[in-house]
Design a protein around this motif. Structure first.
Motif, mmCIF file in Angstrom:
data_model
loop_
_atom_site.group_PDB
_atom_site.id
_atom_site.type_symbol
_atom_site.label_atom_id
_atom_site.label_comp_id
_atom_site.label_asym_id
_atom_site.label_seq_id
_atom_site.Cartn_x
_atom_site.Cartn_y
_atom_site.Cartn_z
ATOM 1 N N VAL A 46 0.887 -1.147 -0.097
ATOM 2 C CA VAL A 46 -0.070 -0.053 0.043
ATOM 3 C C VAL A 46 1.071 1.101 0.003
ATOM 4 N N VAL A 47 0.499 2.284 -0.863
ATOM 5 C CA VAL A 47 1.140 3.551 -0.834
ATOM 6 C C VAL A 47 0.340 4.477 -0.355
ATOM 7 N N ILE A 48 0.507 5.460 0.406
ATOM 8 C CA ILE A 48 -0.051 6.742 0.938
ATOM 9 C C ILE A 48 0.802 7.802 0.020
ATOM 10 N N LEU A 49 -0.094 8.376 -0.791
ATOM 11 C CA LEU A 49 0.367 9.228 -1.906
ATOM 12 C C LEU A 49 -0.082 10.804 -1.708
ATOM 13 N N ASP A 50 0.754 11.780 -1.523
ATOM 14 C CA ASP A 50 0.379 13.174 -1.637
ATOM 15 C C ASP A 50 0.320 13.457 -3.215
ATOM 16 N N LEU A 51 -0.401 14.381 -3.463
ATOM 17 C CA LEU A 51 -0.659 14.802 -4.920
ATOM 18 C C LEU A 51 0.325 16.020 -5.288
ATOM 19 N N THR A 60 1.089 12.510 -11.458
ATOM 20 C CA THR A 60 1.939 11.715 -12.590
ATOM 21 C C THR A 60 2.779 10.470 -12.138
ATOM 22 N N ALA A 61 3.045 10.391 -10.947
ATOM 23 C CA ALA A 61 3.655 9.093 -10.405
ATOM 24 C C ALA A 61 2.322 7.919 -10.347
ATOM 25 N N LEU A 62 1.335 8.428 -10.278
ATOM 26 C CA LEU A 62 0.167 7.305 -9.922
ATOM 27 C C LEU A 62 0.067 6.274 -11.015
ATOM 28 N N PRO A 63 -0.122 6.611 -12.281
ATOM 29 C CA PRO A 63 -0.087 5.467 -13.377
ATOM 30 C C PRO A 63 1.007 4.819 -13.541
ATOM 31 N N LEU A 64 2.346 5.550 -13.253
ATOM 32 C CA LEU A 64 3.598 4.787 -13.540
ATOM 33 C C LEU A 64 3.720 3.827 -12.423
ATOM 34 N N ASN A 94 -8.176 7.212 -11.999
ATOM 35 C CA ASN A 94 -7.076 6.752 -12.825
ATOM 36 C C ASN A 94 -6.385 5.679 -12.138
ATOM 37 N N GLY A 95 -7.035 4.889 -11.018
ATOM 38 C CA GLY A 95 -6.818 3.729 -10.589
ATOM 39 C C GLY A 95 -6.284 3.831 -8.922
ATOM 40 N N ALA A 96 -6.430 4.985 -8.586
ATOM 41 C CA ALA A 96 -6.255 4.927 -6.670
ATOM 42 C C ALA A 96 -7.308 4.127 -6.151
ATOM 43 N N ALA A 97 -6.952 3.678 -5.236
ATOM 44 C CA ALA A 97 -8.120 2.632 -4.603
ATOM 45 C C ALA A 97 -8.769 3.350 -3.636
ATOM 46 N N ASP A 98 -8.333 4.549 -2.941
ATOM 47 C CA ASP A 98 -9.159 5.293 -2.052
ATOM 48 C C ASP A 98 -8.319 6.644 -1.828
#
Length: 340
Positions: A46-51, A60-64, A94-98
């Motif tokens: 699991v990744v916690i991702l700031d935008l 930009t990083a999400l689809p990669l 674009n594919g983020a789970a939540d």
């Protein structure tokens, strides 16, 4: 892995996660480029991702990330500004789970609620699906045959949480011009998000859609989204079904919650209510589905294979009262058939 350009925010999120023993933070990064480099070295569930980050932002990083690790789950963390809410919904498409809304600076209760929600979502998304599948007899088969003795519904209610927004948008797109019944939607989201979700649904479906307003009549051809922070219910003004909004205590830690919508809608529509429970963590909606079935209504749930988290649909399925457990792609066919 925690990805945030703020060292303070990164440290706080790591501290929150590491207080809960099943979770191990194996990597951290200050931007999307550094996160991609970490993923080459370290397996991550699991990744916690700031935008909003320098060098490479989260969008930009999400689809990669997902291109290299399709099974990895990404949770977007952003503030509740309208711009960031819009970006978070785009990330879900674009594919983020939540997502988790970052708390405003200062209030301790906000930080505690953020931690509870973050940990619950990491645990739910980090667990791999169980190998045993729940078998439920279905009266709806792949040929699209619906239960002949059932009443044509007067209204459709849909509930969802984790992973549901993209499924919901696709469902509403597939149903474009196909059904005339009013559609009531409760999605676990804060206020800024639900207004934007309503906009997305209207664009996708061509159906007039907005956050519901207290006392407005429920009319054919329209879609009503429960506003964040309010339970949406159904009542009557004479013979006319109307929307009710209240701020009674959260149910299943949620407001809006699905159960209040289903309890009240079943009281008004009885055996002419059809319900869909989409992917989501927790058990919200299962009690409401029991009440729907007892009143003679019918419900289906999204299957485990196409759910981000088989919590809500799984709990509803385990009542033994579901008409069918369906892949996300087949739910629109079921609704078309029963709507006729």
């Amino acid at each position: 892995m925690v990805v945030d350009d703020s060292a303070i925010a990164r440290g706080l999120i790591v501290q929150m996660l590491e207080r809960h023993r099943p979770i191990t933070v194996v990597a951290r990064a200050a931007n999307g480029e550094a996160a991609l480099a970490e993923l080459h070295r370290t397996p991550v569930d699991v990744v916690i991702l700031d935008l909003e980050m320098p060098v490479m932002d989260g969008m930009t990083a999400l689809p990669l990330m997902l291109a290299k690790h399709p099974d990895m789950r990404i949770i977007v963390a952003s503030t509740l500004s309208q711009r960031n809410a819009r970006a978070s919904l785009e990330a879900l498409q674009n594919g983020a789970a939540d997502y988790v809304p970052k708390p405003e600076a200062g209030p301790l209760v906000s930080a505690a609620e953020f931690e509870r929600e973050l940990v619950a979502k990491v645990l739910a998304l980090g667990r791999r699906p169980a190998t045993n599948k729940l078998a439920v007899a279905s009266s709806f088969d792949s040929s699209g045959r619906a239960r002949a003795t059932a009443h044509r519904p007067a209204a459709i209610a849909i509930g969802g949480s984790t992973g549901a927004p993209p499924v919901l948008i696709k469902l509403m797109t597939d149903l474009k011009d196909a059904i005339s019944q009013p559609i009531l939607i409760t999605q676990h989201m804060p206020a800024t998000f639900t207004a934007l979700l309503a906009e997305q649904i209207e664009r996708a479906s061509g159906r007039p859609t907005a956050e519901a307003k207290n006392g407005e009549p429920i009319l054919p051809g329209r879609c009503y989204v429960a506003p964040g922070g309010w339970h949406m219910t159904v009542g009557r003004d004479g013979a006319t079904p109307v929307i009710g909004l209240n701020q009674e205590p959260p149910e299943h830690y949620c407001r809006p919650a699905v159960d209040p919508m289903l309890r009240s809608a079943s009281a008004v529509y009885g055996n002419r209510l059809a319900v869909v429970i989409l992917t989501g963590m927790g058990a919200d909606g299962s009690e409401g589905c029991r009440i729907t079935a007892k009143a003679g209504g019918r419900f289906v749930v999204q299957d485990e294979a196409t759910s981000a988290v088989w919590g809500m649909p799984g709990a509803a399925a385990k009542t033994g009262l579901a008409e069918a457990i369906l892949p996300a792609s087949q739910i629109s066919n079921w609704l078309r058939e029963i709507a006729r």
